[in-house]
Design a protein around this motif. Structure first.
Motif, mmCIF file in Angstrom:
data_model
loop_
_atom_site.group_PDB
_atom_site.id
_atom_site.type_symbol
_atom_site.label_atom_id
_atom_site.label_comp_id
_atom_site.label_asym_id
_atom_site.label_seq_id
_atom_site.Cartn_x
_atom_site.Cartn_y
_atom_site.Cartn_z
ATOM 1 N N TYR A 170 6.151 3.305 -2.252
ATOM 2 C CA TYR A 170 5.283 4.247 -2.956
ATOM 3 C C TYR A 170 4.843 3.652 -4.285
ATOM 4 O O TYR A 170 5.573 2.875 -4.888
ATOM 5 C CB TYR A 170 6.031 5.549 -3.260
ATOM 6 N N CYS A 171 3.670 4.038 -4.744
ATOM 7 C CA CYS A 171 3.257 3.656 -6.079
ATOM 8 C C CYS A 171 4.093 4.464 -7.080
ATOM 9 O O CYS A 171 4.804 5.395 -6.698
ATOM 10 C CB CYS A 171 1.765 3.912 -6.279
ATOM 11 N N LEU A 172 4.000 4.106 -8.317
ATOM 12 C CA LEU A 172 4.853 4.711 -9.332
ATOM 13 C C LEU A 172 4.683 6.233 -9.389
ATOM 14 O O LEU A 172 5.650 6.979 -9.495
ATOM 15 C CB LEU A 172 4.527 4.083 -10.689
ATOM 16 N N ASP A 173 3.430 6.682 -9.329
ATOM 17 C CA ASP A 173 3.154 8.115 -9.419
ATOM 18 C C ASP A 173 3.804 8.881 -8.267
ATOM 19 O O ASP A 173 4.459 9.901 -8.458
ATOM 20 C CB ASP A 173 1.645 8.373 -9.399
ATOM 21 N N CYS A 174 3.606 8.364 -7.054
ATOM 22 C CA CYS A 174 4.152 9.045 -5.882
ATOM 23 C C CYS A 174 5.675 8.974 -5.874
ATOM 24 O O CYS A 174 6.343 9.929 -5.481
ATOM 25 C CB CYS A 174 3.586 8.446 -4.606
ATOM 26 N N GLN A 175 6.225 7.852 -6.317
ATOM 27 C CA GLN A 175 7.671 7.717 -6.397
ATOM 28 C C GLN A 175 8.249 8.788 -7.327
ATOM 29 O O GLN A 175 9.246 9.427 -7.007
ATOM 30 C CB GLN A 175 8.045 6.325 -6.915
ATOM 31 N N ILE A 218 0.857 -1.185 0.000
ATOM 32 C CA ILE A 218 0.000 0.000 0.000
ATOM 33 C C ILE A 218 0.895 1.238 0.000
ATOM 34 O O ILE A 218 1.812 1.348 0.816
ATOM 35 C CB ILE A 218 -0.943 -0.007 1.220
ATOM 36 N N CYS A 219 0.614 2.145 -0.918
ATOM 37 C CA CYS A 219 1.445 3.339 -1.068
ATOM 38 C C CYS A 219 1.364 4.206 0.190
ATOM 39 O O CYS A 219 0.275 4.479 0.700
ATOM 40 C CB CYS A 219 0.989 4.132 -2.284
ATOM 41 N N GLU A 220 2.525 4.632 0.672
ATOM 42 C CA GLU A 220 2.569 5.441 1.889
ATOM 43 C C GLU A 220 1.996 6.834 1.691
ATOM 44 O O GLU A 220 1.588 7.494 2.638
ATOM 45 C CB GLU A 220 4.025 5.569 2.379
ATOM 46 N N ASP A 221 2.009 7.302 0.469
ATOM 47 C CA ASP A 221 1.540 8.654 0.200
ATOM 48 C C ASP A 221 0.043 8.716 -0.056
ATOM 49 O O ASP A 221 -0.676 9.441 0.620
ATOM 50 C CB ASP A 221 2.290 9.224 -1.006
ATOM 51 N N CYS A 222 -0.417 7.958 -1.038
ATOM 52 C CA CYS A 222 -1.816 8.114 -1.457
ATOM 53 C C CYS A 222 -2.691 6.973 -0.935
ATOM 54 O O CYS A 222 -3.913 7.032 -1.079
ATOM 55 C CB CYS A 222 -1.902 8.215 -2.981
ATOM 56 N N GLY A 223 -2.081 5.965 -0.312
ATOM 57 C CA GLY A 223 -2.870 4.872 0.253
ATOM 58 C C GLY A 223 -3.402 3.897 -0.780
ATOM 59 O O GLY A 223 -4.159 2.984 -0.448
HETATM 60 ZN ZN LIG Z 1 0.834 6.661 -4.282
#
Ligand SMILES: [Zn+2]
Length: 117
Positions: A102-107, A81-86
């Motif tokens: 992080y997911c790709l976008d947040c990374q 689960i992405c730490e930024d956007c969940g």
């Molecule tokens: Zn994310």
């Protein structure tokens, strides 16, 4: 086939072991470097080598921290689960990089922000 958490855990543990060995090696090198031939070396290149070593060491320590965090997430059920956007982190991304938090976008956002100014 469902995502294999066991496989992710195994890979993370292997990675953790390798990083620990790398860190140990870097520490040994530092130790051996004390008091030997410093006066022989060109000051500039010695300083440069130390800077490079410190950079490598910081990167290894950071990776080790990330791997530890990912293992903790496997234990408490928040792995993937992405730490930024969940949101869910892409499965292919986790298989390629089990320590991803992080997911790709947040990374991409983080990397953009981390660029040297
Ligand atoms: Zn994310």
């Amino acid at each position: 086939m469902p995502f294999s958490y066991d496989r992710a855990r195994r890979e993370l543990l292997t990675e953790q072991q390798e990083l620990r060995e790398q860190l140990e090696q870097l520490e040994n090198e530092e130790y051996e470097g004390v008091g030997y031939g410093n006066h022989m070396a060109d000051d500039g290149s010695e300083a440069f080598k130390q800077t490079v070593d410190m950079g490598i060491r910081r990167r290894v320590e950071l990776s080790l921290k990330r791997v530890g965090e990912a293992l903790g997430k496997l234990d408490n059920g928040t792995y993937g689960i992405c730490e930024d956007c969940g949101g869910r982190i892409d499965r292919a991304r986790l298989e390629a990089l089990p320590q991803a938090v992080y997911c790709l976008d947040c990374q991409a956002q983080h990397e953009y922000r981390a660029l040297p100014r």
